[in-house]
Design a protein around this motif. Structure first.
Motif, PDB file in Angstrom:
ATOM      1  N   ILE A 101       1.632   8.092  -6.350  1.00  0.00           N
ATOM      2  CA  ILE A 101       1.314   7.041  -5.046  1.00  0.00           C
ATOM      3  C   ILE A 101       1.853   5.630  -5.210  1.00  0.00           C
ATOM      4  O   ILE A 101       1.697   5.026  -4.507  1.00  0.00           O
ATOM      5  N   TYR A 102       3.123   5.490  -5.675  1.00  0.00           N
ATOM      6  CA  TYR A 102       3.721   4.294  -5.557  1.00  0.00           C
ATOM      7  C   TYR A 102       5.101   4.902  -4.256  1.00  0.00           C
ATOM      8  O   TYR A 102       5.473   4.985  -3.992  1.00  0.00           O
ATOM      9  N   GLU A 103       4.419   3.448  -3.167  1.00  0.00           N
ATOM     10  CA  GLU A 103       4.458   3.399  -1.758  1.00  0.00           C
ATOM     11  C   GLU A 103       4.410   4.558  -1.279  1.00  0.00           C
ATOM     12  O   GLU A 103       4.895   4.522  -0.285  1.00  0.00           O
ATOM     13  N   ALA A 104       3.252   5.441  -1.546  1.00  0.00           N
ATOM     14  CA  ALA A 104       3.443   6.506  -0.492  1.00  0.00           C
ATOM     15  C   ALA A 104       2.061   6.060   0.910  1.00  0.00           C
ATOM     16  O   ALA A 104       1.798   5.189   0.673  1.00  0.00           O
ATOM     17  N   GLY A 105       1.973   6.692   1.361  1.00  0.00           N
ATOM     18  CA  GLY A 105       1.533   6.529   2.567  1.00  0.00           C
ATOM     19  C   GLY A 105       0.167   7.111   2.261  1.00  0.00           C
ATOM     20  O   GLY A 105       0.063   8.037   1.263  1.00  0.00           O
TER      21      GLY A 105
ATOM     22  N   GLY B 101      -3.719   1.697  -7.004  1.00  0.00           N
ATOM     23  CA  GLY B 101      -1.821   1.687  -6.683  1.00  0.00           C
ATOM     24  C   GLY B 101      -1.609   0.573  -5.236  1.00  0.00           C
ATOM     25  O   GLY B 101      -2.262  -0.809  -6.276  1.00  0.00           O
ATOM     26  N   HIS B 102      -1.373   0.748  -4.120  1.00  0.00           N
ATOM     27  CA  HIS B 102      -0.379  -0.361  -3.583  1.00  0.00           C
ATOM     28  C   HIS B 102      -1.059  -0.190  -2.482  1.00  0.00           C
ATOM     29  O   HIS B 102      -1.380   0.699  -1.863  1.00  0.00           O
ATOM     30  N   ASN B 103      -0.154  -1.626  -1.552  1.00  0.00           N
ATOM     31  CA  ASN B 103      -0.871  -1.209  -0.468  1.00  0.00           C
ATOM     32  C   ASN B 103       0.683  -1.343   0.334  1.00  0.00           C
ATOM     33  O   ASN B 103       2.070  -1.420  -0.305  1.00  0.00           O
ATOM     34  N   PRO B 104       0.175  -0.762   1.669  1.00  0.00           N
ATOM     35  CA  PRO B 104      -0.340  -0.265   2.631  1.00  0.00           C
ATOM     36  C   PRO B 104      -1.128   0.851   2.360  1.00  0.00           C
ATOM     37  O   PRO B 104      -2.110   0.783   3.438  1.00  0.00           O
ATOM     38  N   GLY B 105      -0.843   1.293   1.365  1.00  0.00           N
ATOM     39  CA  GLY B 105      -1.083   2.998   1.290  1.00  0.00           C
ATOM     40  C   GLY B 105      -3.063   2.829   1.624  1.00  0.00           C
ATOM     41  O   GLY B 105      -3.864   3.386   1.842  1.00  0.00           O
ATOM     42  N   LEU B 106      -3.247   2.301   0.229  1.00  0.00           N
ATOM     43  CA  LEU B 106      -4.222   2.131  -0.067  1.00  0.00           C
ATOM     44  C   LEU B 106      -5.337   1.696   0.535  1.00  0.00           C
ATOM     45  O   LEU B 106      -6.863   2.275   1.335  1.00  0.00           O
TER      46      LEU B 106
END
Length: 172
Positions: free
Chosen positions: A83-87, A109-114
């Motif tokens: 989920i790191y840098e995940a779409g 997690g991270h944006n922009p994914g979340l």
């Protein structure tokens, strides 16, 4: 039957710290305070996830470490590099693997994914919190999404309803 998905974007990270790469970037002092405040709010409101799914990046792990003292010790954690840098497709795939006995899942997690995931899940929902979420999903923000599913494998766009959206600024 339904599931609850909590999406927590990692707290504010430091761009000036001597990290070797983006994955190793730590939280800054403001981020440390924000994560602690979010953890305190979770405890005060009795929010107890059945599982924490956390990106294995340094700043997400630090965010998790700062909220953990406010959660029951028995709350299991699964660290995930996927989920790191995940779409959103990758995040949907990770969520579909969550065991069905998990009723409330916290994803750190991270944006922009979340942000994209939250918007996809909640479809054309309206309301002040949804407007705020669409404008910006800032660091340390927490989205509460009620899912109209009984099996994590059924998670898909439009299956969620935003119940609440909280930012660290809302809590101070």
């Amino acid at each position: 039957m339904s599931k609850t998905l909590l999406l927590l974007r990692h707290a504010k990270s430091s761009w000036s710290a001597p990290a070797h790469n983006d994955f190793e970037r730590p939280l800054n002092p403001r981020g440390e305070r924000a994560a602690t405040i979010v953890g305190m709010m979770m405890k005060q409101e009795g929010i107890v996830p059945d599982l924490i799914l956390c990106s294995s990046a340094r700043r997400t792990l630090q965010t998790m470490d700062l909220i953990r003292p406010y959660l029951p010790r028995a709350c299991p954690v699964e660290k995930s590099s996927t989920i790191y840098e995940a779409g959103i497709e990758q995040i949907f795939a990770a969520l579909a693997e969550v065991p069905d006995n998990i009723k409330m899942l916290l994803v750190i997690g991270h944006n922009p994914g979340l942000e994209r995931l939250a918007v996809s899940l909640c479809g054309e929902a309206v309301g002040e919190d949804m407007v705020r979420l669409r404008e910006k999903f800032p660091t340390g923000a927490l989205a509460f999404i009620e899912l109209k599913i009984d099996d994590w494998k059924k998670i898909a766009p439009g299956t969620g309803q935003l119940q609440r959206f909280v930012t660290p600024k809302d809590l101070v």
